[in-house]
Write a protein that holds these residues in place. Structure first.
Motif, PDB file in Angstrom:
ATOM      1  N   GLN A  87       0.828  -1.205   0.000  1.00 36.95           N
ATOM      2  CA  GLN A  87       0.000   0.000   0.000  1.00 36.95           C
ATOM      3  C   GLN A  87       0.862   1.256   0.000  1.00 36.95           C
ATOM      4  O   GLN A  87       0.511   2.257  -0.633  1.00 36.95           O
TER       5      GLN A  87
ATOM      6  N   ARG B 232       1.719   2.030  -3.489  1.00 39.99           N
ATOM      7  CA  ARG B 232       0.598   2.659  -4.193  1.00 39.99           C
ATOM      8  C   ARG B 232       0.469   4.137  -3.793  1.00 39.99           C
ATOM      9  O   ARG B 232       0.267   5.010  -4.635  1.00 39.99           O
TER      10      ARG B 232
ATOM     11  N   LEU C 272       1.760  -1.929 -11.352  1.00 38.39           N
ATOM     12  CA  LEU C 272       1.412  -1.119 -10.182  1.00 38.39           C
ATOM     13  C   LEU C 272       0.381  -0.059 -10.553  1.00 38.39           C
ATOM     14  O   LEU C 272      -0.641   0.100  -9.874  1.00 38.39           O
TER      15      LEU C 272
ATOM     16  N   LEU D 176      -3.390   0.394  -9.343  1.00 36.70           N
ATOM     17  CA  LEU D 176      -3.741   1.629  -8.645  1.00 36.70           C
ATOM     18  C   LEU D 176      -4.955   2.306  -9.283  1.00 36.70           C
ATOM     19  O   LEU D 176      -5.891   2.729  -8.596  1.00 36.70           O
TER      20      LEU D 176
END
Length: 218
Positions: free
Chosen positions: A29, A32, A73, A77
């Motif tokens: 997280q 992100r 990623l 996201l």
């Protein structure tokens, strides 16, 4: 755990979701969130894995424990962000079912302004992220279907249900595109003439709501 769907900032929302979770979950997280933060001040093409890891406070090699590459990623996201947008707008529209367009437009403005980097990616760079593109198209389609259904109920109630579903759908897509262009010019490119007349958020929402409501009239 509370979902905090009223949180306008997606990075803050992400941070809340992993409170108390295992370190690995929090690290993914953090990557992100770092990407979100960097996109607020850097163009997508200038984003690097090294910069993401530096902002997240992890070694470069740690990145690959969670994502195969930067594209994965960002795709991940943006899929999550599209769902976040949809949840925020739906909840806003349900707060006033009879006059749902104003709260939904206000929520979209707030979400757009709070997440400019992510919105720029959704609107201008989705060709590179097929899963996110599909998620955003699904968001648009489901939102348009919601608008058309609500408009159909209102027109039937008022005795003027004369527009076909196809016509209502075309109008809703056109009005949605108008709203995206308005907020893109205001929050992303900062068009001076538009900025000059958009300082009062309430007036902006009133204008866009009026155009939506009139555009869906027979």
């Amino acid at each position: 755990m509370p979902t905090h769907l009223d949180q306008a900032s997606y990075p803050q929302f992400l941070a809340v979701q992993v409170e108390g979770e295992a370190k690995g979950v929090r690290t993914a997280q953090a990557l992100r969130i770092a990407a979100c933060t960097l996109l607020e001040r850097a163009a997508l093409q200038d984003l690097t894995i090294a910069a993401i890891c530096k902002d997240a406070g992890v070694a470069n090699g740690t990145f690959y424990l969670y994502f195969p590459d930067q594209t994965h990623l960002l795709d991940d996201l943006l899929q999550g962000f599209a769902a976040f947008l949809q949840a925020g707008m739906i909840r806003a529209s349900r707060s006033s079912p009879e006059r749902s367009m104003r709260p939904a437009t206000e929520a979209y403005a707030r979400l757009f302004e709070a997440n400019r980097g992510l919105m720029k990616c959704l609107i201008h760079h989705l060709d590179a992220f097929p899963a996110a593109r599909a998620a955003f198209h699904r968001l648009n389609r489901e939102w348009i279907e919601t608008v058309v259904a609500a408009t159909r109920r209102r027109l039937a109630r008022d005795g003027c249900d004369t527009l076909s579903d196809a016509e209502l759908t075309r109008r809703a897509y056109a009005l949605g595109g108008m709203t995206d262009q308005y907020f893109s010019s205001l929050y992303l490119s900062g068009e001076p003439g538009l900025v000059d007349v958009s300082a009062d958020r309430g007036s902006v929402i009133a204008t866009l709501t009026a155009i939506w409501e009139r555009g869906l009239q027979p």
